[in-house]
Design a protein around this motif. Structure first.
Motif, PDB file in Angstrom:
ATOM      1  N   GLN A 201       2.226   1.690  -3.470  1.00 28.97           N
ATOM      2  CA  GLN A 201       1.309   2.236  -4.508  1.00 28.97           C
ATOM      3  C   GLN A 201       0.723   3.802  -4.295  1.00 28.97           C
ATOM      4  OE1 GLN A 201       0.184   0.200  -7.371  1.00 28.97           O
ATOM      5  NE2 GLN A 201      -0.373   2.299  -7.862  1.00 28.97           N
ATOM      6  N   THR A 202       0.871   4.140  -3.021  1.00 27.84           N
ATOM      7  CA  THR A 202       0.672   5.550  -2.831  1.00 27.84           C
ATOM      8  C   THR A 202       1.780   6.388  -3.329  1.00 27.84           C
ATOM      9  OG1 THR A 202      -0.705   4.998  -0.871  1.00 27.84           O
ATOM     10  CG2 THR A 202       0.021   7.084  -0.921  1.00 27.84           C
ATOM     11  N   ALA A 203       2.941   5.812  -3.183  1.00 24.14           N
ATOM     12  CA  ALA A 203       4.157   6.608  -3.539  1.00 24.14           C
ATOM     13  C   ALA A 203       4.101   6.677  -5.210  1.00 24.14           C
ATOM     14  CB  ALA A 203       5.420   6.000  -3.044  1.00 24.14           C
ATOM     15  N   TYR A 204       3.680   5.641  -5.721  1.00 28.91           N
ATOM     16  CA  TYR A 204       3.828   5.377  -7.335  1.00 28.91           C
ATOM     17  C   TYR A 204       2.751   6.444  -7.780  1.00 28.91           C
ATOM     18  CZ  TYR A 204       6.272   0.870  -6.733  1.00 28.91           C
ATOM     19  OH  TYR A 204       7.108  -0.042  -6.395  1.00 28.91           O
ATOM     20  N   ASN A 205       1.500   6.619  -7.211  1.00 30.24           N
ATOM     21  CA  ASN A 205       0.376   7.580  -7.595  1.00 30.24           C
ATOM     22  C   ASN A 205       0.961   8.718  -7.623  1.00 30.24           C
ATOM     23  OD1 ASN A 205      -1.133   5.088  -8.197  1.00 30.24           O
ATOM     24  ND2 ASN A 205      -2.065   5.456  -6.181  1.00 30.24           N
ATOM     25  N   LEU A 206       1.514   9.432  -6.361  1.00 31.83           N
ATOM     26  CA  LEU A 206       2.245  10.769  -6.241  1.00 31.83           C
ATOM     27  C   LEU A 206       3.038  10.984  -7.234  1.00 31.83           C
ATOM     28  CD1 LEU A 206       1.981  11.024  -2.417  1.00 31.83           C
ATOM     29  CD2 LEU A 206       0.569  11.906  -3.808  1.00 31.83           C
TER      30      LEU A 206
ATOM     31  N   ARG B 245       7.525  11.911   0.939  1.00 29.69           N
ATOM     32  CA  ARG B 245       6.283  11.983   0.515  1.00 29.69           C
ATOM     33  C   ARG B 245       6.045  13.352   0.079  1.00 29.69           C
ATOM     34  NH1 ARG B 245       5.281   7.196   0.148  1.00 29.69           N
ATOM     35  NH2 ARG B 245       3.654   6.122   1.136  1.00 29.69           N
TER      36      ARG B 245
ATOM     37  N   TYR C 212      10.933   4.692  -6.660  1.00 33.67           N
ATOM     38  CA  TYR C 212      10.620   5.240  -5.304  1.00 33.67           C
ATOM     39  C   TYR C 212      11.594   4.548  -4.186  1.00 33.67           C
ATOM     40  CZ  TYR C 212       8.107   4.834  -0.723  1.00 33.67           C
ATOM     41  OH  TYR C 212       7.766   5.001   0.518  1.00 33.67           O
TER      42      TYR C 212
ATOM     43  N   GLU D 231       0.813  -1.211  -0.077  1.00 32.92           N
ATOM     44  CA  GLU D 231       0.168   0.197  -0.055  1.00 32.92           C
ATOM     45  C   GLU D 231       0.831   1.294  -0.005  1.00 32.92           C
ATOM     46  OE1 GLU D 231      -3.642   2.097   2.690  1.00 32.92           O
ATOM     47  OE2 GLU D 231      -2.876  -0.038   3.124  1.00 32.92           O
ATOM     48  N   ASP D 232       2.018   1.234   0.721  1.00 34.79           N
ATOM     49  CA  ASP D 232       2.742   2.319   0.801  1.00 34.79           C
ATOM     50  C   ASP D 232       3.500   2.670  -0.462  1.00 34.79           C
ATOM     51  OD1 ASP D 232       4.775   4.178   2.150  1.00 34.79           O
ATOM     52  OD2 ASP D 232       6.301   2.789   1.387  1.00 34.79           O
TER      53      ASP D 232
END
Length: 211
Positions: A70-75, A121, A101, A67-68
């Motif tokens: 994927q959140t980074a990938y999106n940003l 982030r 990342y 989850e960490d």
């Protein structure tokens, strides 16, 4: 009744010559496709590719991201897409960039070898992406940077003229620690659409200066 004689009929070979001449003229007129000679289909696209450099990028992803991650990938994706679009809209710079990342990176960093790493982030923003792309192009990382910016002031004529166009006849580009200002986008507080556009244009001018 008139004594004028009727014109002599034109000979068949002359008619054929006129028709051939008209056909040749039509075939060479603008917008008419000629059957011969044919040009290899790949010839035109090849020259177009050489004339239009651009920045491209890819993100290295885990095959089964947490989850960490994927959140980074999106940003990161949103930030890089915006930054690359701005560079490609305002310059003809070319670079192939690989993005990672890496949570061990305190902020973000860019290397002239074409890699960018994002860690924290709060640095996964367009401002940071623009700044790091500049490092991959040579800001703070190339021999041209050392020769033209090593004195603490950028000495290249084109970038200097551009910043004076923006900020007045006495303006200069200061350099230090591998960075430049104004318009270096070194801090988030410096970001605006105008500053981002000027950043790209100054980096492009630095490249023309010999960056």
């Amino acid at each position: 009744m008139s004594s004028r004689r009727a014109p002599k009929p034109t000979s068949p070979w002359r008619n054929q010559a006129v028709v051939a001449a008209l056909a040749a003229a039509l075939l060479t007129a603008p917008g008419i496709a000629q059957a011969a000679p044919q040009v290899a289909p790949q010839a035109a696209p090849a020259s177009q590719e050489q004339a239009a450099a651009s920045i491209t990028w890819t993100l290295e992803r885990a095959s089964n991201p947490t989850e960490d991650q994927q959140t980074a990938y999106n940003l990161i994706t949103a930030a890089m897409n915006a930054a690359v679009a701005r560079y490609n809209n305002l310059s003809d710079l070319g670079k192939t960039i690989t993005v990672r990342y890496d949570p061990s990176v305190p902020t973000a960093d860019g290397n002239i070898n074409g890699t960018i790493r994002f860690g924290n982030r709060s640095y996964m923003t367009e401002r940071t992406a623009l700044h790091e792309i500049a490092h991959t192009i040579g800001v703070g990382t190339s021999s041209g940077w050392s020769s033209l910016g090593g004195s603490g002031t950028w000495t290249g004529a084109q970038a200097t003229a551009l910043v004076r166009q923006y900020d007045g006849s006495s303006a200069k580009i200061s350099t230090g620690g591998g960075h430049f200002w104004p318009y270096g986008l070194n801090y988030e507080s410096e970001f605006s659409s105008t500053a981002a556009d000027r950043h790209v244009q100054i980096v492009a001018a630095m490249v023309r200066d010999g960056l």
